[in-house]
Enzyme design. Structure first.
Site, mmCIF file in Angstrom:
data_model
loop_
_atom_site.group_PDB
_atom_site.id
_atom_site.type_symbol
_atom_site.label_atom_id
_atom_site.label_comp_id
_atom_site.label_asym_id
_atom_site.label_seq_id
_atom_site.Cartn_x
_atom_site.Cartn_y
_atom_site.Cartn_z
ATOM 1 N N ASP A 1 0.711 -1.212 0.079
ATOM 2 C CA ASP A 1 -0.134 0.272 0.075
ATOM 3 C C ASP A 1 0.900 1.165 -0.064
ATOM 4 O O ASP A 1 1.895 1.273 0.219
ATOM 5 C CB ASP A 1 -0.970 0.059 1.115
ATOM 6 C CG ASP A 1 -2.161 -0.954 1.162
ATOM 7 O OD1 ASP A 1 -2.044 -1.822 0.293
ATOM 8 O OD2 ASP A 1 -2.840 -0.927 2.190
ATOM 9 N N HIS B 1 3.366 -2.470 3.135
ATOM 10 C CA HIS B 1 3.782 -0.868 2.485
ATOM 11 C C HIS B 1 4.847 -1.012 1.535
ATOM 12 O O HIS B 1 6.017 -1.157 2.004
ATOM 13 C CB HIS B 1 3.626 0.220 3.580
ATOM 14 C CG HIS B 1 2.383 0.133 4.418
ATOM 15 N ND1 HIS B 1 2.084 -0.584 5.053
ATOM 16 C CD2 HIS B 1 1.407 0.752 3.896
ATOM 17 C CE1 HIS B 1 1.058 -0.564 5.630
ATOM 18 N NE2 HIS B 1 0.574 0.434 4.881
HETATM 19 NI NI NI Z 1 -2.461 2.975 3.651
#
Ligand code: NI
Length: 501
Positions: free
Chosen positions: A308, A453
């Protein structure tokens, strides 16, 4: 009469020996070549990292955080000039500090269903080469009935390594100031929705003090921004006034005029080029849709890794390289604001066969947004991802995993399934490769969706060992959409992947 030519034994031996030597030599050459290739690739990536931003000289990172009391998302642009950075980053830090102390003060006064939210997003506009407007839109909700919107604008000159001041652009003598003030007032009054809410005393006060103006400039116009309650009742919201440069031409600084005009034609050509590229992307999308039809084993052991908050110019390339090494596919939930900066990186993700997915435009907490705002957050990001990669996202992950009925409705309208996760690596919290792998390996199960991430180096550090360990356990790595298909998980969701409890 046939004479049989017999090869003497020693020739056979010599030829065999020679061919063996050649093969060994070729082999070692091949090894040397591979090494060379990989070092070359690395240096390619490094050049890329510096130049992959759509805005040369500018880079962007999105900082996010959440606690039980608040969520925050901040777009942080960075230049190579410390002095330019200092001013911007100090301002950002102050917004964050003010927000956090407000949260602290309001503690307990909250409706339990709501968390406070701070969202600072930046709109980047290239004026001419090296000259940018960075306009920050801040939304802060720290309790009470409504959130507060504010605008802050910086105009930066990367060539001279400085922030542009209003008197770099305008001759603000008495006459100049008067003409500009009159024009602004005329514009404000001509809009009946604004006129209704204007407070004249406040307006005069702001207009008389040009140091307090929030402004940006491009080739066409000077824009002034007035924050909520600054010159009008709150209902008017943030107000923008555009002044065409030709209207104030005689008060523009000479060098500004020549600089801006010189570049005009170039930019038009560039726009045409960009339009053309978007068209080409569209065509290559159609080819790809046909190619991506892989047969998956319904009894296979699969996991969907997701990344992400990117793409990032530094971490995403490292993650792509590791995934490639392990023949692994993954899903990248991209922010429209990051794709805006790194469309080339987004395209690389898509071209490597990974799924490009939607993580909204600005990492907004959608549960504190209204329907129209939710729609904008999802749609704008989708459009940017499509324009950059030629692929339409089929899945969306609401920031902080926060959703409500309206979010589900809007996602449905956009034909994007909502994807959450079953394993949270907590990589943003630990920032530690060993800790990341421990969490994932302790919780993963066949069919898991793993949240990571692609903006932290520690995540990229963790990945080779993670892929190796999972591979040894028999896992294969597929995209979220592939996993949903395999699990026959239909409908808008939210989909979590297999939960390991
Ligand atoms: Ni996020």
């Amino acid at each position: 009469m046939l004479r049989r030519v017999r090869w003497p034994g020693w020739i056979v031996i010599v030829v065999l020996t020679l061919s063996i030597i050649t093969t060994i030599a070729k082999g070692s050459q091949a090894i040397i070549n591979t090494d060379k290739d990989s070092t070359e690739k690395e240096s390619d990536v490094q050049i890329e990292q510096q130049d992959s931003s759509k805005y040369p000289g500018l880079n962007l990172k999105t900082k996010t955080n959440e606690t039980s009391k608040y969520t925050l998302s901040i777009s942080i642009p960075t230049t190579k000039s410390e002095s330019i950075n200092d001013t911007i980053h100090q301002w950002i830090r102050k917004q964050e500090d003010d927000f956090l102390s407000e949260v602290e003060e309001n503690q307990g006064g909250f409706d339990e269903d709501y968390r406070a939210h701070l969202n600072i997003q930046v709109e980047t506009e290239k004026v001419i080469s090296g000259l940018y407007n960075l306009t920050f839109y801040t939304y802060q909700y720290a309790g009470g009935a409504n959130g507060i919107n504010t605008i802050k604008s910086f105009t930066i000159d990367l060539n001279d390594k400085k922030h542009l001041m209003l008197d770099d652009i305008l001759e603000l003598d008495e006459v100049g100031l008067d003409v500009i003030q009159k024009y602004i007032k005329k514009q404000l009054i001509s809009d009946k929705d604004i006129k209704l809410y204007l407070i004249d005393d406040l307006l005069d006060e702001v207009l008389n003090d040009s140091d307090k103006w929030e402004w940006s400039v491009n080739k066409k116009e000077l824009t002034l921004y007035f924050n909520e309650y600054e010159i009008a009742a709150g209902a008017a919201g943030v107000i923008e006034v555009n002044i065409p440069l030709e209207k104030i031409q005689s008060y523009l600084k000479e060098n500004m005029i020549s600089q801006l005009k010189l570049q005009f034609k170039d930019d038009e050509d560039k726009q045409k080029q960009e339009d053309k590229e978007a068209e080409e992307n569209k065509n290559s999308q159609e080819d790809k849709d046909e190619a991506q039809d892989v047969q998956l084993d319904p009894n296979g052991k699969y996991v969907a890794l997701t990344f992400d908050d990117g793409p990032s110019s530094t971490v995403t390339p490292r993650i792509l390289a590791t995934l490639n090494e392990y023949d692994a596919l993954a899903t990248f939930f991209m922010l429209g604001s990051q794709v805006d900066y790194y469309p080339g990186m987004a395209k690389k993700v898509a071209d490597a066969g990974h799924e490009v997915a939607n993580h909204t435009e600005n990492h907004t907490d959608l549960t504190v947004a209204n329907r129209e705002e939710i729609h904008q957050e999802i749609q704008n990001s989708s459009d940017k991802i499509y324009n950059a990669t030629g692929q339409q996202p089929k899945t969306v992950r609401p920031p902080y995993g926060a959703y409500n009925e309206t979010v589900i409705d809007v996602a449905k309208e956009n034909d994007e399934s909502i994807i959450l996760w079953s394993v949270d690596s907590l990589d943003w919290k630990s920032l530690d490769a060993n800790a990341i792998n421990e969490v994932i390996l302790n919780n993963v199960a066949p069919g898991s969706i793993v949240l990571m991430h692609d903006i932290h180096d520690s995540t990229a550090d963790a990945l080779p060992e993670l892929l190796q360990s999972l591979k040894e356990q028999g896992y294969e790595f597929i995209t979220v959409s592939q996993l949903l298909e395999l699990q026959e998980a239909k409908g808008i969701g939210p989909h979590y992947g297999t939960l390991n409890y």
